[in-house]
Design an enzyme around this catalytic site. Sequence first.
Site, PDB file in Angstrom:
ATOM      1  N   ARG A  69      24.488  28.241  34.575  1.00 33.97           N
ATOM      2  CA  ARG A  69      24.909  29.618  34.933  1.00 33.97           C
ATOM      3  C   ARG A  69      24.404  30.610  33.890  1.00 33.97           C
ATOM      4  O   ARG A  69      23.934  31.710  34.214  1.00 33.97           O
ATOM      5  CB  ARG A  69      26.431  29.684  35.060  1.00 33.97           C
ATOM      6  CG  ARG A  69      26.940  29.037  36.334  1.00 33.97           C
ATOM      7  CD  ARG A  69      28.453  28.970  36.364  1.00 33.97           C
ATOM      8  NE  ARG A  69      29.075  30.294  36.445  1.00 33.97           N
ATOM      9  CZ  ARG A  69      30.386  30.490  36.210  1.00 33.97           C
ATOM     10  NH1 ARG A  69      31.145  29.491  35.839  1.00 33.97           N
ATOM     11  NH2 ARG A  69      30.903  31.694  36.319  1.00 33.97           N
ATOM     12  N   GLN A 100      37.036  40.185  36.643  1.00 32.49           N
ATOM     13  CA  GLN A 100      37.306  38.743  36.627  1.00 32.49           C
ATOM     14  C   GLN A 100      36.022  37.992  36.261  1.00 32.49           C
ATOM     15  O   GLN A 100      36.052  36.789  36.032  1.00 32.49           O
ATOM     16  CB  GLN A 100      37.767  38.261  37.998  1.00 32.49           C
ATOM     17  CG  GLN A 100      39.003  38.953  38.510  1.00 32.49           C
ATOM     18  CD  GLN A 100      39.225  38.659  39.967  1.00 32.49           C
ATOM     19  OE1 GLN A 100      39.920  37.716  40.333  1.00 32.49           O
ATOM     20  NE2 GLN A 100      38.625  39.451  40.835  1.00 32.49           N
ATOM     21  N   HIS A 118      38.888  37.098  32.395  1.00 37.57           N
ATOM     22  CA  HIS A 118      38.615  35.658  32.368  1.00 37.57           C
ATOM     23  C   HIS A 118      37.630  35.260  31.282  1.00 37.57           C
ATOM     24  O   HIS A 118      37.048  34.188  31.331  1.00 37.57           O
ATOM     25  CB  HIS A 118      38.115  35.196  33.744  1.00 37.57           C
ATOM     26  CG  HIS A 118      39.154  35.317  34.809  1.00 37.57           C
ATOM     27  ND1 HIS A 118      38.846  35.453  36.147  1.00 37.57           N
ATOM     28  CD2 HIS A 118      40.504  35.359  34.746  1.00 37.57           C
ATOM     29  CE1 HIS A 118      39.963  35.546  36.863  1.00 37.57           C
ATOM     30  NE2 HIS A 118      40.985  35.501  36.027  1.00 37.57           N
ATOM     31  N   CYS A 129      40.650  23.122  18.261  1.00 36.60           N
ATOM     32  CA  CYS A 129      41.351  24.048  17.333  1.00 36.60           C
ATOM     33  C   CYS A 129      41.241  25.493  17.802  1.00 36.60           C
ATOM     34  O   CYS A 129      41.823  26.399  17.224  1.00 36.60           O
ATOM     35  CB  CYS A 129      40.767  23.888  15.923  1.00 36.60           C
ATOM     36  SG  CYS A 129      39.076  24.511  15.760  1.00 36.60           S
ATOM     37  N   CYS A 145      32.837  20.627  17.074  1.00 38.57           N
ATOM     38  CA  CYS A 145      33.288  21.685  16.147  1.00 38.57           C
ATOM     39  C   CYS A 145      33.072  21.215  14.705  1.00 38.57           C
ATOM     40  O   CYS A 145      33.463  20.084  14.363  1.00 38.57           O
ATOM     41  CB  CYS A 145      34.763  21.940  16.424  1.00 38.57           C
ATOM     42  SG  CYS A 145      35.592  22.969  15.210  1.00 38.57           S
ATOM     43  N   THR A 186      35.905  41.234  45.456  1.00 45.83           N
ATOM     44  CA  THR A 186      36.785  40.118  45.102  1.00 45.83           C
ATOM     45  C   THR A 186      37.594  39.675  46.310  1.00 45.83           C
ATOM     46  O   THR A 186      38.033  40.481  47.119  1.00 45.83           O
ATOM     47  CB  THR A 186      37.735  40.489  43.937  1.00 45.83           C
ATOM     48  OG1 THR A 186      38.557  39.355  43.630  1.00 45.83           O
ATOM     49  CG2 THR A 186      38.625  41.681  44.268  1.00 45.83           C
ATOM     50  N   ASN A 211      34.170  45.791  50.048  1.00 42.73           N
ATOM     51  CA  ASN A 211      33.918  44.366  50.232  1.00 42.73           C
ATOM     52  C   ASN A 211      33.159  44.174  51.533  1.00 42.73           C
ATOM     53  O   ASN A 211      33.269  44.970  52.446  1.00 42.73           O
ATOM     54  CB  ASN A 211      35.253  43.605  50.285  1.00 42.73           C
ATOM     55  CG  ASN A 211      35.064  42.132  50.005  1.00 42.73           C
ATOM     56  OD1 ASN A 211      34.199  41.492  50.607  1.00 42.73           O
ATOM     57  ND2 ASN A 211      35.840  41.591  49.070  1.00 42.73           N
TER      58      ASN A 211
END
Length: 243
Positions: A69, A100, A118, A129, A145, A186, A211
């Site tokens: 992506r 979003q 998001h 952590c 990490c 959306t 939309n």
Amino acid sequence: MGKIEKVIEKIEDAETGVAFTGAGVSAPSGLSTFRGSDGIWENKDPRELASPSGFRKNPQLVWDWYNSRRDKIKEVNPNEAHKSLKLMEDYFREFSIVTQNVDNLHKEAGSDEVVELHGNIFRNKCSNCGRVVSEDVDSREVVECEECGGLIRPAVVWFGEPLPVESLQVAKEMATSCDICFIIGTSGLVQPAASIPLVARESGAFLVEINRESTVISDYVDISLNGDAAKILPLIVENLQNG
Ligand code: BV8
Ligand code: ZN
């Protein structure tokens, strides 16, 4: 008076505006939506991949999905919908984007005030952590990490995870104080993000949905403009410029 003229009139009367956006705003840039016909990735449901359990089960598969992506997002540009939302700032005392989407395209289009409910796909953090990993981890392999050995993951909100308290709080404040709220691209199915337009409505805002199709939010809005946001938003801005 036509719907567009009514929207223009409302914008001209408004002081503050919020645009609540989803994956449909980025679709004209060539990014697939979550629930459209192309909303499946290698026959996997994004909602399974975008989850802590999905990452635990198969971290490399999820990391590959996010890398694919990110690679795709790096190839595309903000479209006319993103650019029009930047231009809309000139017609309000305050105009904010509550999105979003994690694709960073509103920021790339130059919008001043963007709340990413998001998270952002180009930020990474440790799944153990929680340390935000500043460098843009470009590795094709899942990395550990440096502090605790936990696996590094995208710093986005997965299904089953709480939204960042601060972002949600700011978004609600914006929705509470706006005169007009646009709900763009959306399906309105994902909570608690999809409650933002209803907060605006309860606070007396005028709601405009843009939309391709009707959604679960359509019953709550004042005006529904059906069609491509990358066509409708430039038309609105053009009307404002010629106003
Ligand atoms: C939480 C980041 C609790 C990752 C995303 C049952 C009922 C209600 C809720 C739930 C339930 N079961 C579970 C839940 C909660 C769940 C949820 O809402 N599930 C839904 C699916 C039922 N929510 C959560 O899990 C949230 N967290 O609840 O935590 C909690 C609380 C405290 C402590 C612990 C736990 C977290 C949700 C966040 C998930 N992360 N993204 C990533 O992106 O990889 S959500 C994901 O969906 C994207 O962010 C996306 O933006 C978002 C919403 O989808 P849309 O943007 O609306 O996209 P969609 O494809 O659906 O629709 C596109 C629309 O555009 C369509 O309407 C189409 O017609 C339109 N369109 C297309 N092209 C155009 C267009 N319109 C105009 N022009 C065009 N050109
Ligand atoms: Zn760590």
